[in-house]
Design a protein around this motif. Sequence first.
Motif, PDB file in Angstrom:
ATOM      1  N   ALA A  43       0.823  -1.197   0.000  1.00  0.00           N
ATOM      2  CA  ALA A  43       0.000   0.000   0.000  1.00  0.00           C
ATOM      3  C   ALA A  43       0.867   1.261   0.000  1.00  0.00           C
ATOM      4  CB  ALA A  43      -0.938  -0.001   1.211  1.00  0.00           C
ATOM      5  N   ILE A  44       1.964   1.241   0.746  1.00  0.00           N
ATOM      6  CA  ILE A  44       2.863   2.399   0.762  1.00  0.00           C
ATOM      7  C   ILE A  44       3.475   2.593  -0.619  1.00  0.00           C
ATOM      8  CG2 ILE A  44       5.082   3.246   1.631  1.00  0.00           C
ATOM      9  CD1 ILE A  44       4.272   2.002   4.360  1.00  0.00           C
ATOM     10  N   GLY A  45       3.963   1.497  -1.221  1.00  0.00           N
ATOM     11  CA  GLY A  45       4.575   1.586  -2.546  1.00  0.00           C
ATOM     12  C   GLY A  45       3.606   2.070  -3.605  1.00  0.00           C
ATOM     13  N   ALA A  46       2.342   1.673  -3.450  1.00  0.00           N
ATOM     14  CA  ALA A  46       1.333   2.059  -4.440  1.00  0.00           C
ATOM     15  C   ALA A  46       0.571   3.313  -4.013  1.00  0.00           C
ATOM     16  CB  ALA A  46       0.360   0.899  -4.663  1.00  0.00           C
ATOM     17  N   ILE A  80      -6.486 -15.716  -6.857  1.00  0.00           N
ATOM     18  CA  ILE A  80      -6.123 -14.409  -6.307  1.00  0.00           C
ATOM     19  C   ILE A  80      -7.260 -13.441  -6.645  1.00  0.00           C
ATOM     20  CG2 ILE A  80      -4.762 -13.868  -8.370  1.00  0.00           C
ATOM     21  CD1 ILE A  80      -2.933 -12.162  -6.544  1.00  0.00           C
ATOM     22  N   LYS A  81      -7.600 -12.579  -5.686  1.00  0.00           N
ATOM     23  CA  LYS A  81      -8.691 -11.621  -5.889  1.00  0.00           C
ATOM     24  C   LYS A  81      -8.262 -10.512  -6.843  1.00  0.00           C
ATOM     25  CE  LYS A  81     -10.313 -12.320  -1.190  1.00  0.00           C
ATOM     26  NZ  LYS A  81     -10.312 -11.732   0.160  1.00  0.00           N
ATOM     27  N   VAL A  85      -4.681  -8.359  -7.310  1.00  0.00           N
ATOM     28  CA  VAL A  85      -3.936  -8.247  -8.570  1.00  0.00           C
ATOM     29  C   VAL A  85      -3.682  -6.773  -8.869  1.00  0.00           C
ATOM     30  CG1 VAL A  85      -4.043  -8.560 -11.078  1.00  0.00           C
ATOM     31  CG2 VAL A  85      -4.736 -10.425  -9.569  1.00  0.00           C
ATOM     32  N   GLY A  86      -4.715  -5.955  -8.722  1.00  0.00           N
ATOM     33  CA  GLY A  86      -4.577  -4.519  -8.972  1.00  0.00           C
ATOM     34  C   GLY A  86      -3.543  -3.873  -8.068  1.00  0.00           C
ATOM     35  N   LEU A  87      -3.562  -4.217  -6.782  1.00  0.00           N
ATOM     36  CA  LEU A  87      -2.603  -3.642  -5.842  1.00  0.00           C
ATOM     37  C   LEU A  87      -1.178  -4.073  -6.187  1.00  0.00           C
ATOM     38  CD1 LEU A  87      -2.008  -1.965  -3.326  1.00  0.00           C
ATOM     39  CD2 LEU A  87      -2.421  -4.015  -1.964  1.00  0.00           C
TER      40      LEU A  87
END
Length: 107
Positions: A43-46, A80-81, A85-87
């Motif tokens: 989450a931090i990276g993205a 995988i949800k 995948v998006g994250l």
Amino acid sequence: GDYFWLDVLDVLDIGIGGCALESPYAIPPQVTISVRIDPLAFAIGASERRKDPLEMTGKITSSVSMGREHYRLGVCFIRIKKKDVGLIKRFMRSKEHRKFPRFSFSL
């Protein structure tokens, strides 16, 4: 078949198709595992805020001893949800430092 649940301590490498994990357990290839990964680093990276873990199911593709009670596991995701995948994709884009696109095609 055999089935394991891992709360992952260290993700060594990750992509949308699988990952490499550090584990205290020697899990043989072809074993199905459920993996739960803390989203904080992704989450931090993205540049996102997410609290719920990434959860996926995978098959062990390799298990290599790195020393006493220390294994590197190769995992191929079989479930995988979409949001995970998006994250992972956004995280990979944020960390990629290529000058040129990964693939280029010409006719």
